[in-house]
Design a protein around this motif. Sequence first.
Motif, PDB file in Angstrom:
ATOM      1  N   LEU A   3      -2.425   3.491  13.988  1.00 45.57           N
ATOM      2  CA  LEU A   3      -1.157   3.872  13.378  1.00 45.57           C
ATOM      3  C   LEU A   3      -0.556   5.082  14.073  1.00 45.57           C
ATOM      4  O   LEU A   3       0.639   5.365  13.901  1.00 45.57           O
ATOM      5  N   ASP A   4      -1.380   5.782  14.863  1.00 42.97           N
ATOM      6  CA  ASP A   4      -0.883   6.932  15.627  1.00 42.97           C
ATOM      7  C   ASP A   4      -0.298   6.535  16.970  1.00 42.97           C
ATOM      8  O   ASP A   4       0.066   7.394  17.776  1.00 42.97           O
ATOM      9  N   GLY A   5      -0.217   5.211  17.243  1.00 47.59           N
ATOM     10  CA  GLY A   5       0.401   4.735  18.472  1.00 47.59           C
ATOM     11  C   GLY A   5      -0.567   4.360  19.570  1.00 47.59           C
ATOM     12  O   GLY A   5      -0.139   3.893  20.635  1.00 47.59           O
ATOM     13  N   THR A   6      -1.868   4.555  19.365  1.00 48.40           N
ATOM     14  CA  THR A   6      -2.835   4.194  20.394  1.00 48.40           C
ATOM     15  C   THR A   6      -2.996   2.686  20.472  1.00 48.40           C
ATOM     16  O   THR A   6      -2.742   1.955  19.510  1.00 48.40           O
ATOM     17  N   ARG A   7      -3.467   2.232  21.631  1.00 53.08           N
ATOM     18  CA  ARG A   7      -3.654   0.801  21.858  1.00 53.08           C
ATOM     19  C   ARG A   7      -4.884   0.587  22.728  1.00 53.08           C
ATOM     20  O   ARG A   7      -5.036   1.231  23.768  1.00 53.08           O
TER      21      ARG A   7
ATOM     22  N   VAL B 180       4.490  -2.358  10.420  1.00 50.94           N
ATOM     23  CA  VAL B 180       3.825  -1.633   9.348  1.00 50.94           C
ATOM     24  C   VAL B 180       4.838  -0.740   8.655  1.00 50.94           C
ATOM     25  O   VAL B 180       5.777  -0.225   9.283  1.00 50.94           O
ATOM     26  N   VAL B 181       4.652  -0.587   7.344  1.00 55.73           N
ATOM     27  CA  VAL B 181       5.541   0.251   6.551  1.00 55.73           C
ATOM     28  C   VAL B 181       4.705   0.920   5.479  1.00 55.73           C
ATOM     29  O   VAL B 181       3.679   0.383   5.039  1.00 55.73           O
ATOM     30  N   ALA B 182       5.107   2.112   5.078  1.00 53.43           N
ATOM     31  CA  ALA B 182       4.429   2.777   3.969  1.00 53.43           C
ATOM     32  C   ALA B 182       4.629   1.977   2.691  1.00 53.43           C
ATOM     33  O   ALA B 182       5.694   1.401   2.463  1.00 53.43           O
ATOM     34  N   ALA B 183       3.595   1.959   1.853  1.00 52.48           N
ATOM     35  CA  ALA B 183       3.671   1.187   0.615  1.00 52.48           C
ATOM     36  C   ALA B 183       4.727   1.725  -0.333  1.00 52.48           C
ATOM     37  O   ALA B 183       5.183   1.009  -1.231  1.00 52.48           O
ATOM     38  N   ASP B 184       5.136   2.991  -0.139  1.00 54.92           N
ATOM     39  CA  ASP B 184       6.210   3.528  -0.964  1.00 54.92           C
ATOM     40  C   ASP B 184       7.576   3.294  -0.331  1.00 54.92           C
ATOM     41  O   ASP B 184       8.575   3.825  -0.806  1.00 54.92           O
ATOM     42  N   GLY B 185       7.612   2.523   0.759  1.00 56.46           N
ATOM     43  CA  GLY B 185       8.862   2.194   1.418  1.00 56.46           C
ATOM     44  C   GLY B 185       9.297   3.199   2.459  1.00 56.46           C
ATOM     45  O   GLY B 185      10.399   3.107   2.996  1.00 56.46           O
ATOM     46  N   GLY B 186       8.455   4.162   2.782  1.00 54.17           N
ATOM     47  CA  GLY B 186       8.794   5.145   3.804  1.00 54.17           C
ATOM     48  C   GLY B 186       9.042   6.516   3.259  1.00 54.17           C
ATOM     49  O   GLY B 186       9.619   7.379   3.928  1.00 54.17           O
ATOM     50  N   GLY B 187       8.576   6.738   2.040  1.00 53.74           N
ATOM     51  CA  GLY B 187       8.809   8.020   1.394  1.00 53.74           C
ATOM     52  C   GLY B 187       8.113   9.183   2.042  1.00 53.74           C
ATOM     53  O   GLY B 187       8.440  10.339   1.784  1.00 53.74           O
TER      54      GLY B 187
ATOM     55  N   ASP C   7       9.416   1.818   8.316  1.00 57.29           N
ATOM     56  CA  ASP C   7       9.140   0.493   8.864  1.00 57.29           C
ATOM     57  C   ASP C   7       9.235   0.535  10.380  1.00 57.29           C
ATOM     58  O   ASP C   7      10.259   0.957  10.938  1.00 57.29           O
ATOM     59  N   ARG C   8       8.175   0.104  11.052  1.00 58.81           N
ATOM     60  CA  ARG C   8       8.170   0.177  12.514  1.00 58.81           C
ATOM     61  C   ARG C   8       7.262  -0.910  13.080  1.00 58.81           C
ATOM     62  O   ARG C   8       6.397  -1.449  12.394  1.00 58.81           O
ATOM     63  N   ALA C   9       7.483  -1.208  14.349  1.00 57.54           N
ATOM     64  CA  ALA C   9       6.681  -2.219  15.038  1.00 57.54           C
ATOM     65  C   ALA C   9       5.493  -1.559  15.726  1.00 57.54           C
ATOM     66  O   ALA C   9       5.657  -0.555  16.433  1.00 57.54           O
ATOM     67  N   LEU C  10       4.318  -2.116  15.504  1.00 58.17           N
ATOM     68  CA  LEU C  10       3.136  -1.696  16.264  1.00 58.17           C
ATOM     69  C   LEU C  10       3.012  -2.496  17.552  1.00 58.17           C
ATOM     70  O   LEU C  10       2.508  -1.986  18.557  1.00 58.17           O
ATOM     71  N   ALA C  11       3.453  -3.741  17.521  1.00 59.49           N
ATOM     72  CA  ALA C  11       3.382  -4.593  18.704  1.00 59.49           C
ATOM     73  C   ALA C  11       4.531  -5.584  18.658  1.00 59.49           C
ATOM     74  O   ALA C  11       4.745  -6.252  17.645  1.00 59.49           O
TER      75      ALA C  11
ATOM     76  N   PRO D 278     -11.581  -0.587   8.114  1.00 55.09           N
ATOM     77  CA  PRO D 278     -12.001  -0.076   6.798  1.00 55.09           C
ATOM     78  C   PRO D 278     -11.412   1.290   6.482  1.00 55.09           C
ATOM     79  O   PRO D 278     -11.210   1.627   5.315  1.00 55.09           O
ATOM     80  N   GLU D 279     -11.125   2.083   7.527  1.00 59.88           N
ATOM     81  CA  GLU D 279     -10.562   3.426   7.327  1.00 59.88           C
ATOM     82  C   GLU D 279      -9.047   3.413   7.185  1.00 59.88           C
ATOM     83  O   GLU D 279      -8.437   4.470   6.996  1.00 59.88           O
ATOM     84  N   SER D 280      -8.426   2.240   7.330  1.00 63.34           N
ATOM     85  CA  SER D 280      -6.974   2.070   7.153  1.00 63.34           C
ATOM     86  C   SER D 280      -6.138   2.747   8.228  1.00 63.34           C
ATOM     87  O   SER D 280      -4.935   2.930   8.050  1.00 63.34           O
ATOM     88  N   ASP D 281      -6.750   3.096   9.363  1.00 63.02           N
ATOM     89  CA  ASP D 281      -5.998   3.797  10.406  1.00 63.02           C
ATOM     90  C   ASP D 281      -5.706   2.921  11.625  1.00 63.02           C
ATOM     91  O   ASP D 281      -4.983   3.339  12.528  1.00 63.02           O
ATOM     92  N   ARG D 282      -6.272   1.721  11.685  1.00 55.19           N
ATOM     93  CA  ARG D 282      -6.074   0.833  12.826  1.00 55.19           C
ATOM     94  C   ARG D 282      -5.974  -0.615  12.365  1.00 55.19           C
ATOM     95  O   ARG D 282      -6.420  -0.968  11.275  1.00 55.19           O
ATOM     96  N   ILE D 283      -5.400  -1.423  13.238  1.00 54.50           N
ATOM     97  CA  ILE D 283      -5.270  -2.860  12.983  1.00 54.50           C
ATOM     98  C   ILE D 283      -5.729  -3.618  14.222  1.00 54.50           C
ATOM     99  O   ILE D 283      -5.316  -3.291  15.346  1.00 54.50           O
ATOM    100  N   LEU D 284      -6.586  -4.601  14.016  1.00 52.70           N
ATOM    101  CA  LEU D 284      -7.004  -5.506  15.084  1.00 52.70           C
ATOM    102  C   LEU D 284      -6.110  -6.736  15.004  1.00 52.70           C
ATOM    103  O   LEU D 284      -6.081  -7.419  13.976  1.00 52.70           O
ATOM    104  N   ALA D 285      -5.359  -6.997  16.049  1.00 55.83           N
ATOM    105  CA  ALA D 285      -4.336  -8.050  15.999  1.00 55.83           C
ATOM    106  C   ALA D 285      -4.506  -9.045  17.127  1.00 55.83           C
ATOM    107  O   ALA D 285      -4.853  -8.678  18.257  1.00 55.83           O
TER     108      ALA D 285
END
Length: 719
Positions: free
Chosen positions: A255-259, A155-162, A169-173, A203-210
């Motif tokens: 996105l806060d590192g929880t799993r 995952v990366v910020a849409a502004d490129g990490g601003g 840019d970082r790995a979630l998994a 929907p809240e943009s804070d998590r990803i189901l992978a």
Amino acid sequence: MTGQLPFPRHYARTQRFTLGAPRDYAIAPDGTRVTFLRSRTGTDRSQQLWVLDLADGREFVAADPHAILAGADEQLPPEERARRERSREGSAGIVGYAVDAAVELAAFALSGRLFVSELRAGTTRELPVAGPVVDPRPAPDGRHVAYVANGALRVVAADGGGDGAAGADRALAEPDGSDVTWGLAEFIAAEEMDRHRGFWWSPESDRILAARVDEAPVTRWWISDPAHPDREPAQVAYPVAGSRNARVTLTLFGLDGTRTDVDWDTERYPYLARVHWSAAGPPLLLVQARDQRDQRYLTVDTRTGATTTVHEDEDETWVEPFPGAPAWTPDGRLVRIADEGGVRKLFVGDRPLTGAPLHVRAVLDIGADDVLFSASGPDVHDIGVYRAWFRGSGDQGGWERVGERPYPTVSSAVRGGEVTVLSQASLERPGAQVEVVRLDPDGGEKVLAAIGSHAERPALTARPQLVLAGERKIPCAVLLPEGYTEGDGPLPVLLDPYGGPHGQRVVAAHNAHLTSQWFADQGFAVIVADGRGTPGRSPAWEKAVSRKLAEIALDDQVHALQALAGSFPLDPTRVAIRGWSFGGYLAALAALRRPDVFHAAVVGAPVTDLRLYDTHYQERYLGHPDEEPEVYAANSLITDEGLSGAREPHRPMLIVHGLADDNVVVAHSLRLSSALLAAGRPHEVLPLSGVTHMASQEQVAENLLLLQVDFLKRSLGMA
């Protein structure tokens, strides 16, 4: 000019007249703009990202691969190449994109690099990230973009990490083994279940189901290119019928590192067919049993990962996953498609919204009061867009057809808010007409704009006669040569079917019949027959082929041919058949088992030993090969029982296969050729170097048509 090219070359160069046609729409919920893909001309394979501003009716390019890559050729990573093969994508450039909830930001991969487009402004920029990038998707709020690279979900910020470290840019998994990937669809999901993605934003943009895919248990095959002996064979994880599948599980990443791992009975329900996550409810999964006679709808507790069954489908033959379902209505009711009382129906909760004569095919969109869906009507070749109300003023009105008359058509739609993009093809005109419409709350629609096509117009006109053949009422298209008159006498016959599951050929769309018309113009009466097993008519029609795939499919082709003989100028002493994939299997069956009817066959990329095809497809129709080996023997072409069904006399057979095919591997054709040789049956084999199951290369596609006509005319003794 391109329009003056001979049809085979024109057909190949335009990729069946699809290049330049708009596709893949997304609609801003405020109704201000529509995004879509379209190449600049009807022969340009490079798809561009376009925006239609509905306020002023202006179309503009938001992203042009030619400019982005400065004219350089694309460099596709293996994962992207595999995705395109599974989706039968033959074009280039921006072949797919994803948008945020507001359709303000689009993300796409090009040559393994990540790009985002600001859709209001029409500007595009690259995000410098770890690559090669596959399947990038913005979060609903547009602040981040998730993607897959080297099997890792990143995952990366849409502004490129601003926004600092949180946006970098970082790995979630990351893969925990050489056979593990995160966020990608496995072979079976993409090839057979029509699930081409492997991660889903909250929907809240804070998590990803992978999805985590572990291919360690899967059989390894090797795809080599004999034309280049200096190249190493490619290793392919192929879950052949009766063998072990990839292990697929799901995990929630914050996105806060929880799993949080998602828990369901993966031993009983190993197939993950669908995932839906919207603001209307918890994540919704559709999982299937290995024998596909049972599937469950599960909700996910996002705090614990526990799942709860909210519905279950069972069927003694098989259950079916459908596009767009399951999903939630805005007020949290389950939307699904299921077979009930011999009819395929649309349900909201336990309430059916549709019934006969509609045969529901897909859910297209779910509104506050209605569901937009695709269905066949009383005429199986008519595929329309409908809407059904589940509450509000239209609640008592059942359903209505969307789009212009006259019918029949082949239609599809994408809706966002109050705006719908409606695509309609018909027999009366080439290509499809694409309009942007506003659907009225209680029915009807208003045209807001049209989206133009750059596709080239074919030089020939298809003239199919759509009929129902015989007492079985088999849907057929019959095509005669241009200028044919009754005084010309009976014609050599060419059956041109697919004839199997998932493949409907007899449809009310002009371009669908172009190749058949071209063959007709070479001096044939061409018949395209959709027998039992093909989609669109009824559950019983589709499921009749269970355990009897070869017998039913072939018998219906013969039935259609014989039923049409009294109404059309057919010469029963000169009958040929051609087909690709299942159609190739069917053509070989015809030549071997019914030489009393068929006198020549073009056998393209056939499945000949049914034990060598994949688990999900083959076990659905034939069962598990260890439990029902006699079923596989009876339906295969090259087993002792299968080949013993071959009858005299020998019939000419041209076998065609791509050597790079990783779906129906060339071993099928080689084994068929060996079996025919051992039985003393003459045949021809045409190997296609570097060609996959699509055979989309221009020169190959062109010459395949010409070589088939030459073979058929020679075999039937035509001048």
